[in-house]
Design a protein around this motif. Structure first.
Motif, mmCIF file in Angstrom:
data_model
loop_
_atom_site.group_PDB
_atom_site.id
_atom_site.type_symbol
_atom_site.label_atom_id
_atom_site.label_comp_id
_atom_site.label_asym_id
_atom_site.label_seq_id
_atom_site.Cartn_x
_atom_site.Cartn_y
_atom_site.Cartn_z
ATOM 1 N N PRO A 50 51.978 38.858 -8.498
ATOM 2 C CA PRO A 50 52.832 37.810 -9.628
ATOM 3 C C PRO A 50 52.463 37.476 -10.770
ATOM 4 O O PRO A 50 53.077 37.038 -12.179
ATOM 5 N N CYS A 110 59.500 32.807 -9.807
ATOM 6 C CA CYS A 110 58.574 32.018 -8.642
ATOM 7 C C CYS A 110 59.340 32.542 -6.646
ATOM 8 O O CYS A 110 58.303 32.912 -6.517
ATOM 9 N N GLU A 116 57.136 35.499 -6.396
ATOM 10 C CA GLU A 116 55.419 35.362 -6.226
ATOM 11 C C GLU A 116 55.870 34.450 -4.587
ATOM 12 O O GLU A 116 54.393 34.807 -4.409
ATOM 13 N N ILE A 117 56.623 33.880 -4.554
ATOM 14 C CA ILE A 117 56.778 33.873 -3.387
ATOM 15 C C ILE A 117 56.562 34.975 -2.307
ATOM 16 O O ILE A 117 55.211 35.264 -1.116
ATOM 17 N N CYS A 152 51.739 25.636 -4.213
ATOM 18 C CA CYS A 152 52.775 25.218 -5.483
ATOM 19 C C CYS A 152 53.845 26.067 -5.789
ATOM 20 O O CYS A 152 54.444 24.982 -6.518
ATOM 21 N N ASN A 153 53.902 27.359 -5.421
ATOM 22 C CA ASN A 153 55.176 27.979 -5.685
ATOM 23 C C ASN A 153 56.499 27.234 -5.563
ATOM 24 O O ASN A 153 57.794 26.821 -5.318
ATOM 25 N N TYR A 154 56.534 26.663 -4.034
ATOM 26 C CA TYR A 154 57.568 25.855 -3.032
ATOM 27 C C TYR A 154 57.391 24.414 -3.677
ATOM 28 O O TYR A 154 58.763 24.395 -4.271
ATOM 29 N N GLN A 160 57.223 24.113 -6.675
ATOM 30 C CA GLN A 160 57.567 24.104 -8.158
ATOM 31 C C GLN A 160 59.105 24.233 -8.416
ATOM 32 O O GLN A 160 60.019 23.974 -9.054
ATOM 33 N N CYS A 176 52.847 19.500 -10.389
ATOM 34 C CA CYS A 176 53.574 20.770 -9.327
ATOM 35 C C CYS A 176 54.378 19.831 -8.106
ATOM 36 O O CYS A 176 54.756 19.358 -7.420
#
Length: 358
Positions: free
Chosen positions: A222, A228, A231-232, A267-269, A271, A334
């Motif tokens: 990533p 995003c 990255e997940i 964090c990604n979820y 966002q 976030c």
């Protein structure tokens, strides 16, 4: 401290290009006596030591290899103390310790590498120029003066990473090309040579090494401008790889790594405002953080790694356990939309309960 005369005496004699008979004649003894000393079967009379040292123009300490033994004992003391700081995550104390050792032994490659590693792991981003210059100086000195493969690999890694972060791709690749191919790595070679239980253990170590490296590669992808959702997927792959190998849930020292991976996933979820997925990832993050807080030494139990011990060689760059590190993660903006949710509050409560008091 071990006194070693036999190897030193033979080396000095050969450097001076003299025979055992010549040395024996100078000392007024028999050639057989010199032969016994060089085989480690005897030791000169103490009255002969000054004469021997004078003949070879060395100190008595150097003749007996005591000087080197004292250096090794002193460095061993530094190393044992550093291990305590590494396990406790006390980076500043670790740096100060190796700075002291480097002042005492400025030309010792091992000490240079330990100081270099301590500075490197504690570097904030963007890297301060003064610290970056220091790391470059130490790492290049190691490459110029040491033939030890492990010390050189450590120096190369820091130089590659540092130059890449500074945008100097040419220098980063220059040092990367000094490394061996993954197909001919040390672990793989040893696994092919050793037989029986030794061979199994080495093969398992190699497998764990490869899987962890693959997991790390997945989680660093990533950094190359992934969106995003991409990255997940990369983070999930890094988790799945370790899950596949450590299939029975005994993650040992990798529990902290898993808690970190799940914190990134959460964090990604968060966002993309996926509440359920973010909470699920946070709960897994807390689960592994608590495992890290309770970790004990022992053996992995999954079939493909069950000859390997865990919990002895892990170090960290933060104080406390994984719970301490993840509490800080929950303060990120976030997660603001989740703060009033009962499951989020329970995650906070558990992390605080199992965090070390520091």
């Amino acid at each position: 401290m071990e006194i070693n005369l036999k190897d030193t005496l033979k080396s000095l004699r050969l450097q001076k290009n003299i025979t055992q008979e010549t040395l024996a004649e100078y000392l007024g003894i028999t050639q057989q006596s010199v032969g016994k000393w060089e085989r480690g079967e005897g030791f000169p009379d103490i009255t002969l030591l000054p004469k021997l040292a004078l003949y070879f123009n060395v100190s008595i300490d150097d003749l007996l290899n005591v000087g080197q033994a004292r250096i090794e004992d002193r460095i061993h003391t530094y190393t044992k103390q550093a291990e305590i700081y590494e396990k406790n995550g006390d980076i500043n104390a670790r740096i100060a310790l190796w700075e002291q050792a480097h002042n005492e032994f400025p030309n010792n490659a091992f000490v240079m590498e330990r100081l270099n590693s301590a500075l490197f792991v504690n570097m904030p981003y963007p890297y301060p120029q003064e610290t970056a210059n220091r790391i470059i100086h130490l790492a290049t000195r190691i490459l110029d003066t040491s033939t030890d493969i492990k010390l050189r690999e450590s120096a190369i890694f820091s130089l590659c990473t540092l130059y890449e972060s500074m945008g100097d791709t040419e220098k980063a690749l220059y040092y990367a090309d000094m490394c061996s191919s993954m197909y001919y790595c040390r672990e793989s070679m040893r696994a092919g040579i050793l037989k029986g239980e030794e061979g199994i253990k080495e093969a398992q170590s190699c497998l764990l090494h490869y899987v962890f490296c693959a997991s790390q590669e997945a989680i660093t992808m990533p950094n190359h401008n992934f969106n995003c959702e991409e990255e997940i997927k990369a983070i999930q792959l890094s988790i799945d790889l370790l899950d596949l190998l450590l299939s029975d849930g005994n993650y040992g020292g990798y529990a902290a790594d898993m808690s970190w991976r799940y914190s990134l996933l959460a964090c990604n979820y968060a966002q993309i405002q996926n509440k359920e997925k973010a909470l699920q990832a946070l709960e897994k993050c807390v689960e592994f953080s608590i495992i890290d807080a309770k970790k004990t030494e022992g053996f992995y139990t999954a079939p493909m790694v069950n000859r390997l011990e865990h919990g002895k060689n892990f170090s960290k760059n933060f104080k406390g356990n994984a719970c301490n590190a993840r509490i800080q993660k929950l303060s990120l903006p976030c997660f603001d939309f989740l703060r009033d949710h009962e499951r989020f509050k329970e995650c906070e409560r558990l992390l605080n309960e199992y965090a070390e008091k520091i």
